[in-house]
Enzyme design. Structure first.
Site, PDB file in Angstrom:
ATOM      1  N   LYS A 155       1.015  -1.259   0.101  1.00 49.53           N
ATOM      2  CA  LYS A 155       0.107   0.122  -0.070  1.00 49.53           C
ATOM      3  C   LYS A 155       0.773   1.140  -0.177  1.00 49.53           C
ATOM      4  CE  LYS A 155      -4.221   1.830   0.061  1.00 49.53           C
ATOM      5  NZ  LYS A 155      -5.153   1.793  -0.915  1.00 49.53           N
ATOM      6  N   ASP A 198      -2.199 -12.505   5.232  1.00 45.46           N
ATOM      7  CA  ASP A 198      -3.363 -13.187   5.793  1.00 45.46           C
ATOM      8  C   ASP A 198      -4.469 -12.961   4.998  1.00 45.46           C
ATOM      9  OD1 ASP A 198      -4.555 -14.512   7.720  1.00 45.46           O
ATOM     10  OD2 ASP A 198      -5.315 -12.747   8.449  1.00 45.46           O
ATOM     11  N   ASP A 205      -6.567 -15.927   2.259  1.00 44.58           N
ATOM     12  CA  ASP A 205      -7.835 -16.681   2.625  1.00 44.58           C
ATOM     13  C   ASP A 205      -8.767 -16.369   1.178  1.00 44.58           C
ATOM     14  OD1 ASP A 205      -7.571 -17.436   4.993  1.00 44.58           O
ATOM     15  OD2 ASP A 205      -9.444 -16.541   5.627  1.00 44.58           O
TER      16      ASP A 205
HETATM   17  C1  IPM Z   1      -3.592 -17.753   9.755  1.00 45.13           C
HETATM   18  C2  IPM Z   1      -4.524 -17.225  10.658  1.00 45.13           C
HETATM   19  C3  IPM Z   1      -3.740 -16.679  11.929  1.00 45.13           C
HETATM   20  C4  IPM Z   1      -3.046 -15.493  11.312  1.00 45.13           C
HETATM   21  C5  IPM Z   1      -4.784 -16.459  12.935  1.00 45.13           C
HETATM   22  C6  IPM Z   1      -4.979 -17.632  13.751  1.00 45.13           C
HETATM   23  C7  IPM Z   1      -3.546 -15.764  14.391  1.00 45.13           C
HETATM   24  O1  IPM Z   1      -5.589 -16.546  10.233  1.00 45.13           O
HETATM   25  O2  IPM Z   1      -2.635 -18.655   9.880  1.00 45.13           O
HETATM   26  O3  IPM Z   1      -3.732 -17.024   8.610  1.00 45.13           O
HETATM   27  O4  IPM Z   1      -3.774 -14.451  11.350  1.00 45.13           O
HETATM   28  O5  IPM Z   1      -2.292 -15.816  10.811  1.00 45.13           O
HETATM   29 MG    MG Z   2      -5.559 -16.115   8.110  1.00 43.38          MG
END
Ligand code: IPM
Ligand code: MG
Length: 358
Positions: free
Chosen positions: A190, A246, A250
Site C-alpha cells: 500500500k 493473511d 484466504d
Molecule cells: C492464519 C490465521 C492466523 C493468522 C490467526 C489464527 C492468528 O488466520 O494462519 O492465517 O492471522 O496468521
Molecule cells: Mg488467516
C-alpha cells in the site's frame, strides 16, 4: 537426512486430533517416523493456562519438522486482553521458531473446479503461490491501549523484507523450472499510503534486480484483492507482508471453493525445522464426528516431506493419491457435490492409503 525423522505433532483443538491422526497413518504408510505429540492451543490453555509452553516450543525447535492440526474454538473466544488465546500459541511458534516465510499454494484440483464460486472459465489454469511474511509487521509490533485509544504498530526492516523477497523469487524460479514460461512475482503493498510499504517496494525492487529472469509486478493491496478474483490465472507468486498476506491468502484459498483442501508450510532459515499445517481452522461444529476432511493435512504432510524432510518423491506420491481419490468422486461433506459418494475421515484416509499402494 540420516536416521528416523523426528516429527513434533501438535494436534490442537476441534477436528485437529482427527486429521492429524489420519496424517500419521498416511506417514506410517510411507516410512518410519518418530512422533512426539504435544499440547498447543486451547488444549494447552486448559492444561497449563497458556497456549504454548516453553517446553513445547523447545521440542519444536529441536525437531526435524512440526506437523500441526488446528487451534481455537468458541470455548476460548474472548475479548479480554489479559486472557490467554489459542492463536497466541501459533504466533509464539512462528516467532520462537523464526518461521518468517509462509507458503500457501493454491491450485484447484481438476476434479474440484466445479466447487469454485467463480465460473470455471475464470479459474481455469489458476496455479499460484502466496508467499506471506510471517514474523513482522503489525502482528508483532508494539500494541496497547490507553483509555479509549488503542494502537498496533506496523514496522518492517530492510533485512526482513529482503529475506522474504528472496524466498518469493526463488520459489518463482523453482515453479517455472522446465516449463519454458517466465516466472513472475506480484508484490503487494500500500505504497501510496504507508511508509512500511514504500520501504517494502524499494527493497523488493532491489532484490528483483538480482533475478533478471523473473518478472516483477507491484500491485496495491486493494487492487490485488480485486485482480485475484477477476484474473486469478495470471498470478504466479504473490508476495505480501504479514497482514495483507493473511487476508489475500484466504481470498485466494476460496478460488478453489474448498478451503478444506489447502496446505501450508511455514519456513525459517535453511536447515531449521519448518511448521506444516492445513489452512482451514478447527471446525468445532463437526469435531469428533468423523466427518473432517483430512486432505489438506495430507497435502501439508506432503509439503513437510518435500520442504522439511528431503523426501520429494514421497510428497509427489501423496499429492497424486489425493488427486486420484478426488478423481474417483470421493467427497467429504465440505466438498459436497452432486453425484459423488460422501465419505467420512476414515473412508477418505483408507482410500488415499489404497491409492498409495496401488
Ligand atoms: C492464519 C490465521 C492466523 C493468522 C490467526 C489464527 C492468528 O488466520 O494462519 O492465517 O492471522 O496468521
Ligand atoms: Mg488467516
Amino acid at each position: 537426512m540420516n536416521g528416523t525423522s523426528r516429527i513434533v505433532v501438535l494436534p490442537g483443538d476441534g477436528i485437529g486430533p482427527e486429521i492429524v491422526a489420519a496424517a500419521r497413518d498416511l506417514l506410517d504408510a510411507l516410512g518410519q517416523f518418530s512422533y512426539d505429540e504435544r499440547l498447543m492451543g486451547g488444549c494447552s490453555i486448559d492444561e497449563h493456562g497458556t497456549a504454548l509452553t516453553d517446553e513445547v516450543l523447545d521440542a519444536c525447535r529441536n525437531a526435524d519438522a512440526v506437523l500441526l492440526g488446528a487451534v481455537g474454538g468458541p470455548k476460548w473466544d474472548t475479548t479480554d486482553p489479559g486472557a490467554p488465546r489459542p492463536e497466541q500459541g501459533l504466533l509464539g511458534l512462528r516467532k520462537g521458531m523464526g518461521l518468517y516465510a509462509n507458503l500457501r499454494p493454491v491450485r484447484p484440483s481438476p476434479a474440484l473446479v466445479g466447487a469454485s464460486p467463480l465460473r470455471e472459465e475464470r479459474i481455469a489454469g489458476t496455479d499460484l503461490l502466496v508467499v506471506r511474511e510471517l514474523t513482522g509487521g503489525i502482528y508483532f509490533g508494539d500494541s496497547g491501549r490507553e483509555g479509549d485509544v488503542a494502537h498496533d504498530v506496523c514496522e518492517y526492516s530492510v533485512e526482513e523484507v529482503d529475506r522474504i523477497a528472496r524466498t518469493a523469487f526463488d520459489a518463482a524460479r523453482r515453479r517455472a523450472e522446465g516449463s519454458g514460461r517466465k516466472p513472475k512475482v506480484t508484490s503487494v503493498d500500500k505504497a501510496n499510503v504507508l511508509e512500511t510499504s514504500r520501504l517494502w517496494r524499494e527493497v523488493v525492487g532491489r532484490v528483483a534486480a538480482e533475478y533478471g529472469d523473473v518478472e516483477l509486478e507491484h500491485l496495491l493491496v486493494d487492487n490485488a484483492a480485486m485482480q485475484l478474483v477477476s484474473r486469478p490465472a495470471d498470478f504466479d507468486v504473490v508476495l505480501a507482508e504479514n497482514l495483507f498476506g493473511d487476508i489475500l491468502s484466504d481470498e485466494a484459498a476460496m478460488l478453489t471453493g474448498s478451503l478444506g483442501m489447502l496446505p501450508s508450510a511455514s519456513l525459517g532459515a535453511a536447515g531449521a525445522p519448518g511448521l506444516f499445517e492445513p489452512v482451514h481452522g478447527s471446525a468445532p461444529d463437526i469435531a469428533g464426528k468423523g466427518l473432517a476432511n483430512p486432505l489438506a493435512t495430507f497435502l501439508s504432510a506432503a509439503m513437510m516431506l518435500r520442504h522439511g524432510l528431503g523426501r520429494g518423491g514421497d510428497a509427489d506420491r501423496v499429492e497424486a493419491a489425493v488427486d486420484a481419490v478426488l478423481e474417483r468422486g470421493l467427497r467429504t461433506a465440505d466438498l459436497a457435490s452432486e453425484g459423488g459418494d460422501q465419505v467420512g475421515t476414515a473412508e477418505m484416509t483408507a482410500a488415499v492409503l489404497e491409492e498409495l499402494d496401488g
